[in-house]
Design a protein around this motif. Structure first.
Motif, PDB file in Angstrom:
ATOM      1  N   ARG A   1      23.533  37.033  37.233  1.00  0.00           N
ATOM      2  CA  ARG A   1      22.711  38.167  36.516  1.00  0.00           C
ATOM      3  C   ARG A   1      21.496  37.628  36.995  1.00  0.00           C
ATOM      4  O   ARG A   1      21.145  38.302  37.344  1.00  0.00           O
ATOM      5  N   LYS A   2      21.069  36.455  37.400  1.00  0.00           N
ATOM      6  CA  LYS A   2      19.805  36.368  36.714  1.00  0.00           C
ATOM      7  C   LYS A   2      19.152  36.014  38.534  1.00  0.00           C
ATOM      8  O   LYS A   2      17.493  35.952  38.395  1.00  0.00           O
ATOM      9  N   SER A   3      19.728  35.710  39.187  1.00  0.00           N
ATOM     10  CA  SER A   3      19.626  35.598  40.393  1.00  0.00           C
ATOM     11  C   SER A   3      18.918  36.865  41.053  1.00  0.00           C
ATOM     12  O   SER A   3      18.974  38.025  41.301  1.00  0.00           O
ATOM     13  N   ASN A   4      17.841  35.985  42.069  1.00  0.00           N
ATOM     14  CA  ASN A   4      17.533  37.330  43.629  1.00  0.00           C
ATOM     15  C   ASN A   4      17.807  37.229  44.759  1.00  0.00           C
ATOM     16  O   ASN A   4      17.035  37.775  45.428  1.00  0.00           O
ATOM     17  N   VAL A   5      19.014  36.573  44.546  1.00  0.00           N
ATOM     18  CA  VAL A   5      19.473  36.505  46.090  1.00  0.00           C
ATOM     19  C   VAL A   5      20.624  37.791  45.900  1.00  0.00           C
ATOM     20  O   VAL A   5      21.364  37.887  44.967  1.00  0.00           O
ATOM     21  N   LEU A   6      20.341  38.829  46.705  1.00  0.00           N
ATOM     22  CA  LEU A   6      20.564  39.992  46.438  1.00  0.00           C
ATOM     23  C   LEU A   6      21.989  40.182  46.639  1.00  0.00           C
ATOM     24  O   LEU A   6      23.132  41.078  46.081  1.00  0.00           O
ATOM     25  N   GLU A   7      22.782  39.126  47.999  1.00  0.00           N
ATOM     26  CA  GLU A   7      24.381  39.072  47.833  1.00  0.00           C
ATOM     27  C   GLU A   7      25.014  39.178  46.619  1.00  0.00           C
ATOM     28  O   GLU A   7      26.032  39.858  46.504  1.00  0.00           O
ATOM     29  N   LEU A   8      24.015  38.482  45.755  1.00  0.00           N
ATOM     30  CA  LEU A   8      25.188  38.248  44.918  1.00  0.00           C
ATOM     31  C   LEU A   8      24.785  39.282  44.169  1.00  0.00           C
ATOM     32  O   LEU A   8      26.031  39.296  42.688  1.00  0.00           O
ATOM     33  N   HIS A   9      24.295  40.431  44.468  1.00  0.00           N
ATOM     34  CA  HIS A   9      24.399  41.365  43.216  1.00  0.00           C
ATOM     35  C   HIS A   9      24.807  42.368  44.009  1.00  0.00           C
ATOM     36  O   HIS A   9      24.815  43.683  43.423  1.00  0.00           O
ATOM     37  N   LEU A  10      25.895  42.453  44.327  1.00  0.00           N
ATOM     38  CA  LEU A  10      27.175  43.101  45.622  1.00  0.00           C
ATOM     39  C   LEU A  10      28.020  42.745  44.211  1.00  0.00           C
ATOM     40  O   LEU A  10      28.497  41.602  45.296  1.00  0.00           O
ATOM     41  N   ASP A  11      28.781  43.697  44.497  1.00  0.00           N
ATOM     42  CA  ASP A  11      30.854  43.401  44.284  1.00  0.00           C
ATOM     43  C   ASP A  11      31.665  43.405  45.510  1.00  0.00           C
ATOM     44  O   ASP A  11      31.138  44.955  45.849  1.00  0.00           O
ATOM     45  N   PRO A  12      31.770  42.157  45.902  1.00  0.00           N
ATOM     46  CA  PRO A  12      32.702  42.409  47.553  1.00  0.00           C
ATOM     47  C   PRO A  12      34.167  43.720  46.804  1.00  0.00           C
ATOM     48  O   PRO A  12      34.329  44.189  47.835  1.00  0.00           O
ATOM     49  N   ARG A  13      34.489  44.183  45.982  1.00  0.00           N
ATOM     50  CA  ARG A  13      35.483  44.723  45.463  1.00  0.00           C
ATOM     51  C   ARG A  13      35.083  46.724  46.136  1.00  0.00           C
ATOM     52  O   ARG A  13      35.562  47.146  46.700  1.00  0.00           O
TER      53      ARG A  13
END
Length: 168
Positions: A26-38
């Motif tokens: 939730r706190k990451s700056n890695v954009l991929e981690l802010h996209l829900d694969p579903r």
């Protein structure tokens, strides 16, 4: 040409999805981690069944190159094409809303759309905020920030855009 005017936050990620993630995600700056694969897979379904292209209306368009966002989406399994982004009119005048930016994009891209902007109907706006124009009311699908895009909303977008005819 069929277009999906796409917001990202509240559409391809959601409060419900973030709650299922670790705090560091939730706190990451890695954009991929802010996209829900579903959510990406539901967007893919809309694109596969309608042949639509994506125009970013998300605030992400202000901070990242389209090529960067396309690459990030693809790393999450996205199969579509991001062809453009809406202009940032709010920067010029705080009274403008996202709907004004979508209208301006349509006016500026009549050749691509192959019609006058006021005749263009082959689009859908996927957004969790309702800052669109009355003119957009029949093409706007408001998503709930809590759940983001759902199978029901994806089906609604497919119905609105119309399916691509199957060949053979």
């Amino acid at each position: 040409m069929k277009i999906i005017f796409l917001d990202i936050d509240g559409v391809l990620n959601s409060d419900l999805w973030y709650r299922s993630q670790q705090a560091e995600v939730r706190k990451s700056n890695v954009l991929e981690l802010h996209l829900d694969p579903r959510a990406i897979q539901l967007l893919n379904k809309v694109i596969l069944e309608t042949g639509a292209k994506v125009v970013l209306s998300s605030t992400w368009r202000k901070h990242y190159l389209l090529e960067t966002i396309q690459s990030i989406f693809e790393s999450m399994g996205f199969i579509g094409e991001i062809i453009s982004k809406t202009p940032d009119l709010v920067r010029l005048d705080e009274n403008f809303i996202r709907g004004n930016e979508i209208l301006k994009w349509c006016k500026d891209n009549e050749l691509l759309l192959n019609c006058k902007y006021y005749q263009y109907t082959e689009y859908v706006i996927l957004d969790d905020k309702n800052d669109v124009l009355f003119w957009h009311k029949n093409n706007f699908i408001q998503l709930d920030r809590y759940s983001g895009i759902t199978p029901t909303k994806a089906s609604e977008a497919i119905k609105l855009l119309g399916r691509v005819p199957k060949v053979g």
